[in-house]
Design an enzyme around this catalytic site. Sequence first.
Site, PDB file in Angstrom:
ATOM      1  N   GLY A 182       0.742  -1.257   0.000  1.00 42.14           N
ATOM      2  CA  GLY A 182       0.000   0.000   0.000  1.00 42.14           C
ATOM      3  C   GLY A 182       0.774   1.311   0.000  1.00 42.14           C
ATOM      4  O   GLY A 182       0.143   2.363  -0.039  1.00 42.14           O
ATOM      5  N   GLY A 184       2.666   2.545  -2.368  1.00 32.84           N
ATOM      6  CA  GLY A 184       3.004   2.989  -3.726  1.00 32.84           C
ATOM      7  C   GLY A 184       2.292   4.253  -4.162  1.00 32.84           C
ATOM      8  O   GLY A 184       1.184   4.552  -3.710  1.00 32.84           O
ATOM      9  N   CYS A 187      -0.970   3.410  -5.894  1.00 33.09           N
ATOM     10  CA  CYS A 187      -1.634   2.272  -5.265  1.00 33.09           C
ATOM     11  C   CYS A 187      -2.831   2.765  -4.469  1.00 33.09           C
ATOM     12  O   CYS A 187      -2.756   3.799  -3.810  1.00 33.09           O
ATOM     13  CB  CYS A 187      -0.612   1.618  -4.343  1.00 33.09           C
ATOM     14  SG  CYS A 187      -1.345   0.609  -3.102  1.00 33.09           S
TER      15      CYS A 187
HETATM   16  P1  5GP Z   1       6.247   3.809  -5.909  1.00 30.82           P
HETATM   17  O1  5GP Z   1       7.742   3.747  -6.019  1.00 30.82           O
HETATM   18  O2  5GP Z   1       5.596   4.301  -7.158  1.00 30.82           O
HETATM   19  O3  5GP Z   1       5.778   4.533  -4.694  1.00 30.82           O
HETATM   20  O4  5GP Z   1       5.759   2.299  -5.689  1.00 30.82           O
HETATM   21  C1  5GP Z   1       6.010   1.303  -6.623  1.00 30.82           C
HETATM   22  C2  5GP Z   1       5.367   0.018  -6.160  1.00 30.82           C
HETATM   23  O5  5GP Z   1       3.948   0.138  -6.030  1.00 30.82           O
HETATM   24  C3  5GP Z   1       5.509  -1.140  -7.123  1.00 30.82           C
HETATM   25  O6  5GP Z   1       6.794  -1.697  -7.156  1.00 30.82           O
HETATM   26  C4  5GP Z   1       4.433  -2.088  -6.654  1.00 30.82           C
HETATM   27  O7  5GP Z   1       4.851  -2.882  -5.562  1.00 30.82           O
HETATM   28  C5  5GP Z   1       3.359  -1.150  -6.156  1.00 30.82           C
HETATM   29  N1  5GP Z   1       2.254  -1.067  -7.123  1.00 30.82           N
HETATM   30  C6  5GP Z   1       2.323  -0.856  -8.443  1.00 30.82           C
HETATM   31  N2  5GP Z   1       1.098  -0.831  -8.997  1.00 30.82           N
HETATM   32  C7  5GP Z   1       0.224  -1.035  -8.001  1.00 30.82           C
HETATM   33  C8  5GP Z   1      -1.196  -1.135  -7.941  1.00 30.82           C
HETATM   34  O8  5GP Z   1      -1.920  -0.972  -8.914  1.00 30.82           O
HETATM   35  N3  5GP Z   1      -1.716  -1.389  -6.706  1.00 30.82           N
HETATM   36  C9  5GP Z   1      -0.945  -1.557  -5.605  1.00 30.82           C
HETATM   37  N4  5GP Z   1      -1.536  -1.851  -4.454  1.00 30.82           N
HETATM   38  N5  5GP Z   1       0.390  -1.442  -5.621  1.00 30.82           N
HETATM   39  C10 5GP Z   1       0.963  -1.184  -6.808  1.00 30.82           C
END
Ligand code: 5GP
Length: 367
Positions: A182, A184, A187
């Site tokens: 959660g 992300g 996300c």
């Molecule tokens: P960020 O670096 O953008 O904060 O987080 C990246 C991570 O968010 C990804 O590696 C993956 O674990 C997570 N993530 C990517 N797409 C989704 C999504 O649609 N839903 C959720 N719950 N997590 C996501």
Amino acid sequence: MRIYDDIQLDYCDVLLRPKRSRLASRNDVEIQREYDFKWCPRTLKATGIIASNMATTGTFAIAREMQKQHLMCALHKHYSAEELIDFLTKNKAEFSSNELLFISSGVSDADYEKITTVLKTGLVQNVCIDVANGYSPYLIDYVSKVRKAWPDLLIMAGNVVTGDMCEDLILSGADIVKIGIGPGSVCTTRKLTGVGRPQFSTVIECADAAHGVSGTVCADGGCTVPGDICKSFCAGADFVMLGGMLAGHEESGGELCTKHIQTNELDLIDDKTCALKIEEHQYKTFYGMSSAFAQEKHYGGMKKYRASEGKLVELPFRGPLEPTLLSILGGIRSCMTYIGAKRLKDMPKCATFYRVNRQLNTIFGNE
Ligand code: 5GP
């Protein structure tokens, strides 16, 4: 029903305390680390930053830029076996090995078949196995099956947020546990399900648990600025995975679009007429892998029993990735000199954190 009273922290809730140090300059620090693993017999030398295996960041173009800086990339799972083999063949000629790259897998039979085809070529020996809910029994079973079939593979598996599950995954065959539910940038799991854990506390607990059984962790998601990556390494993360911070660049996936935006300024058209000035801005799309958009694009539609756990956003286009990577690496070097850590691996033992109420002064914006 039970409530944990310990405060759970995010990166924005803490700052690092500077310390007197013998390091005179940023060149005195070593940001590449030699990793060894519980199962995989190989060692790896890299700065443990991994481009996320999202369709927009685990791209071939991002992989090339990451490797140029000794950083890593988890290629996304929507490439076919043929596309992966073709790329890995060329990449090996260019970078002499594919050791900084992971191929990705879910836990289905089709995933297993595909990774088997690619692994059999011997071109790559690192696999990232991930499911949204790493507490599902399918993940542990799949990790054991892959470990049994490929004893020397470097296996990263996730995602989970608690120490007990990190230990289970490592004992089942994972070398690196991917942690984060959660945090992300695209996300919406926490909004939809109420499930999740602040990422800084997740890293502290999971790193400790994983290290206790000779495993490592990859902190996945929630980094918004280079300082968050520094905090993550200091909290004990061996690897840090980035999505949003690498999105919106030339090398990222997603659609580039141009928008014409009316400003409040006047443009003189001739000596009698003026009009509101129109500015041209470029944007690139970035989307969560569980978003309705991703379901449509990669799986031909959203299944009725599923809900979207991610979103689609348009980011201002950021140009080439290299300057972003250099600023991240510069931030890490500088952090290491502030806290007196000569080697990347030393960051946790050199770190002392302040719990803070406010981290940044945003009076002139968030930049
Ligand atoms: P960020 O670096 O953008 O904060 O987080 C990246 C991570 O968010 C990804 O590696 C993956 O674990 C997570 N993530 C990517 N797409 C989704 C999504 O649609 N839903 C959720 N719950 N997590 C996501």
